[in-house]
Design a protein around this motif. Sequence first.
Motif, short mmCIF file in Angstrom:
data_model
loop_
_atom_site.label_atom_id
_atom_site.label_comp_id
_atom_site.label_asym_id
_atom_site.label_seq_id
_atom_site.Cartn_x
_atom_site.Cartn_y
_atom_site.Cartn_z
N SER A 2 -13.35 4.82 -9.66
CA SER A 2 -14.42 5.63 -8.93
C SER A 2 -15.58 5.79 -10.05
O SER A 2 -15.33 6.01 -11.29
CB SER A 2 -14.05 6.80 -8.47
OG SER A 2 -15.07 8.04 -8.88
N GLU A 57 0.65 7.28 1.37
CA GLU A 57 0.05 8.73 0.97
C GLU A 57 -1.69 8.14 0.44
O GLU A 57 -2.15 8.95 0.57
CB GLU A 57 0.58 9.54 -0.10
CG GLU A 57 1.01 8.71 -1.38
CD GLU A 57 2.20 8.09 -1.48
OE1 GLU A 57 2.55 7.58 -0.43
OE2 GLU A 57 2.77 7.70 -2.69
N ASP A 58 -1.73 6.98 0.10
CA ASP A 58 -2.94 6.61 -0.41
C ASP A 58 -4.08 6.41 0.92
O ASP A 58 -5.22 6.41 0.80
CB ASP A 58 -3.16 5.49 -1.24
CG ASP A 58 -2.42 5.52 -2.54
OD1 ASP A 58 -2.30 6.83 -3.08
OD2 ASP A 58 -2.43 4.66 -3.31
N VAL A 59 -3.42 6.03 1.86
CA VAL A 59 -4.53 5.64 3.03
C VAL A 59 -4.19 6.20 4.33
O VAL A 59 -5.13 6.42 4.98
CB VAL A 59 -4.11 3.83 3.33
CG1 VAL A 59 -4.45 3.05 2.17
CG2 VAL A 59 -2.47 3.70 3.70
N GLN A 115 -13.56 5.05 3.18
CA GLN A 115 -13.04 5.41 2.26
C GLN A 115 -11.97 4.44 1.57
O GLN A 115 -11.40 4.74 0.47
CB GLN A 115 -12.26 6.89 2.50
CG GLN A 115 -13.36 8.04 3.00
CD GLN A 115 -12.46 9.26 3.51
OE1 GLN A 115 -11.30 9.10 4.46
NE2 GLN A 115 -12.66 10.33 3.07
N LEU A 116 -11.87 3.26 2.08
CA LEU A 116 -10.93 2.23 1.76
C LEU A 116 -11.96 1.13 1.08
O LEU A 116 -12.97 0.70 1.79
CB LEU A 116 -9.96 1.88 2.70
CG LEU A 116 -9.13 3.06 3.25
CD1 LEU A 116 -8.60 2.52 4.69
CD2 LEU A 116 -8.29 3.63 2.38
N ARG A 149 -6.86 8.70 6.04
CA ARG A 149 -8.24 8.36 5.53
C ARG A 149 -9.01 7.67 6.59
O ARG A 149 -8.44 6.75 7.56
CB ARG A 149 -8.21 7.26 4.24
CG ARG A 149 -7.50 8.11 3.13
CD ARG A 149 -8.50 8.16 2.07
NE ARG A 149 -7.79 8.02 0.61
CZ ARG A 149 -8.24 7.50 -0.33
NH1 ARG A 149 -9.54 7.03 -0.10
NH2 ARG A 149 -7.53 7.32 -1.48
N LEU A 160 0.91 -1.18 -0.01
CA LEU A 160 -0.04 0.01 -0.05
C LEU A 160 0.68 1.34 0.02
O LEU A 160 1.87 1.21 0.55
CB LEU A 160 -0.81 0.02 1.34
CG LEU A 160 -2.10 -0.82 1.45
CD1 LEU A 160 -2.68 -0.90 2.60
CD2 LEU A 160 -2.91 -0.61 0.18
N ARG A 161 0.30 2.22 -0.63
CA ARG A 161 1.33 3.42 -0.63
C ARG A 161 0.81 4.24 0.55
O ARG A 161 -0.29 4.63 0.77
CB ARG A 161 1.03 4.35 -2.09
CG ARG A 161 1.82 3.75 -3.18
CD ARG A 161 1.70 4.80 -4.31
NE ARG A 161 0.20 4.85 -4.71
CZ ARG A 161 -0.14 4.34 -5.84
NH1 ARG A 161 0.56 4.54 -6.77
NH2 ARG A 161 -1.52 4.64 -6.22
N LEU A 204 -6.37 0.29 -8.63
CA LEU A 204 -7.47 0.07 -7.97
C LEU A 204 -9.09 0.15 -8.69
O LEU A 204 -8.92 0.66 -9.98
CB LEU A 204 -7.55 1.37 -7.03
CG LEU A 204 -7.00 1.27 -5.73
CD1 LEU A 204 -6.96 2.40 -4.88
CD2 LEU A 204 -6.91 -0.04 -4.94
N GLN A 242 -8.21 -3.01 0.52
CA GLN A 242 -7.15 -2.11 1.42
C GLN A 242 -7.41 -2.28 2.76
O GLN A 242 -6.17 -2.42 3.59
CB GLN A 242 -7.52 -0.60 0.82
CG GLN A 242 -7.05 -0.31 -0.47
CD GLN A 242 -7.50 1.06 -0.84
OE1 GLN A 242 -8.44 1.59 -0.49
NE2 GLN A 242 -6.66 1.92 -1.35
#
Lengths: 337, 336
Positions: free
Chosen positions: B278, A145-147, A154-155, A150, A142-143, B275, A159
């Motif tokens: 959206s 900054e992506d998670v 939102q995941l 949050r 996982l990056r 991913l 994730q």
Amino acid sequence: MTPLLEFRNVTKIYSKGLLSRATTVALDDVSLRIEDDQPTIMTVAGESGSGKTTLAMLLLGFISPTHGQILYKGKDIAKLQGEERLAFRREVQAVFQDPFAVFNPFYTVDHLLSVPIEKFKLARSKREARDKMEEALNAVGLRPEDVLGRFPHQLSGGQRQRINVARALLLKPRLLVADEPVSMVDASLRATILESLRRMNREYGVSIIYITHDLTTAYHVANSIIVLYRGSVMEAGDIDRVIRDPQHPYTKLLIDSIPWPDVNRRWGQTEIKAREQDHGSVETGCKFASRCPFVMEACRKAPPPLYQVAAQQAAACYLYEKQPVLAREQLSQVLPV
Amino acid sequence: MTPTKPVLRVIDLQVSYYTEAGRALALDRVSLELYPGEKLGMVGESGCGKSTMALAMMRMIKPPGRIEGGQVFIDDVDLMTLPEAKMRKARLSLISYIPQGAMNSLNPVLRIEAQMRDAIKEHLPTMRDAEVQARIYEALESVELRREVARMYPHELSGGMKQRVCIAIGILLGPKVIIADEPTSALDVVTQRQVMETLDRVQKQLGAAMILIGHDMGLMAQFVDKVAVMYAGKFTEISPVRDIFTNPLHPYARALIESLPTLNNKGVFKGIPGLAPSLINRPSGCAFHPRCSEAMEICRTVTPALIEQRDGRRVACHLYDQPIRRADEPAMVASR
């Protein structure tokens, strides 16, 4: 050498109600060990009601065995106190089935990951805590900054489940109990999660007990397997041997019922005898006897011992009574690491 | 006898959900045909629109969702134009839906027979009690449950038995189309096989068309005739089951197939990178292009249409904009 974890003739019996004498044997005389110096992935497989989740609960110390002992580094986990108890809590981690149910929806991922860091005093500064979080997230693909920052909603499910794995990894555990970690995740994401579990095993030396009813994924990650049916070990051994050449009629039925994603391999060669039925509470023989296509008279009289059918395979079935008996306590001898 | 006329025709069905973050186009003008007796598998990642499509066909989309267009014909009846009272009758008698986790949809305080009787009485209020009872027993027997189950409460049944009760309710009135949304996702492998065998048998007895929704490709390989792969509210490929497993055309379908664990690729983990998109800010052009290994310039701008190939397979991908040449045919200069 003292094993990391040892189950010594563990039995768990649940009783219904206060006055009723009806009892359920959820786990019946199971012995196993995981060595300290050889990290492995062991699958515990079975249908619902097989006792696989009971085994996980016992191992985590959430419930205590009716008979037998569970030892962690040679010490009974029921008697651990103070420092030792804290160490056990840190070194034995768990990932559960439902990635949607285990998060508090009001907390961000940062909070979720920083709680264990504070609790176990893993970092001396905020900076170090942040580095540790990022390292764990990177390890599961996982990056950060992506998670980070949050909220759980939102995941995606995949994730979230990887955050669970990252959280466990953060604590540098010795043993991870993964109870159906991918059953609620999309097929396309399963591969990623299984891959992070396997990396955890190979690169960080974490032993994993992978609890599942899905023999396909088990086959892909594990080294060894124990097949449970209503609390008893039916078959155990090297995962390649057991999946490719199952010996116990129950394992055969299970493997034959796997819907392989292969149009040339049809399921259902073995007939399913007896649909779900009420399991009689009083049983003296083999628990699978009522559904077994090969049932013999001996099966109804006494439960079969484990017979060693190959160097790394044992089956509890009278079909193999010519083979040497393997004492229940010796089960780990047939399990490769 | 090969049926010549499709029993189900979905034409340009479109559904959006209106959320605070904006409009999510969950189903983007999808079309589908199904012949009597045919079994179609609908696969895709969660959130791709599979269940939305099923609910839209039943006209069971609830706000903030809205059906924004399209037609759903069963024979010559367009469900989308029926008045609500008629639509109520159509559910279960023309088209029935076995929802995900159906076993939790049974009423815990009513006996099984009471729940089945409700369903019959709603559609056939004049049917005599004895006849209703006979119909209930018949439905239970067709899913291999004993008659005594009729007198039981849901908690007295195992998960597999409850799932079979739901199938029995689904077929009570002999629908022409059955939609089963992940009917076995909570069951063990052996029970799963029994339930699927039951579903297969009743579907054949009724001669109904069936849509099986799920993401278990193994189940699809074992059960359906055709597979429709959905991505971000659109079909990317619709092919016979054998073709999709041996020679998937669309890059997404191929990635999906390659991510599957089989007996022959032990220890190889091949997830699909990236991913799921959206639905509110969907990528321009082909929605799969950010994750596609074969994305071309045109994929970023032009949405590919679902085009029928020469062998009857349908695929929405610019790689196949020109019909594929079969190996045994002479090469032709494609001119369009």
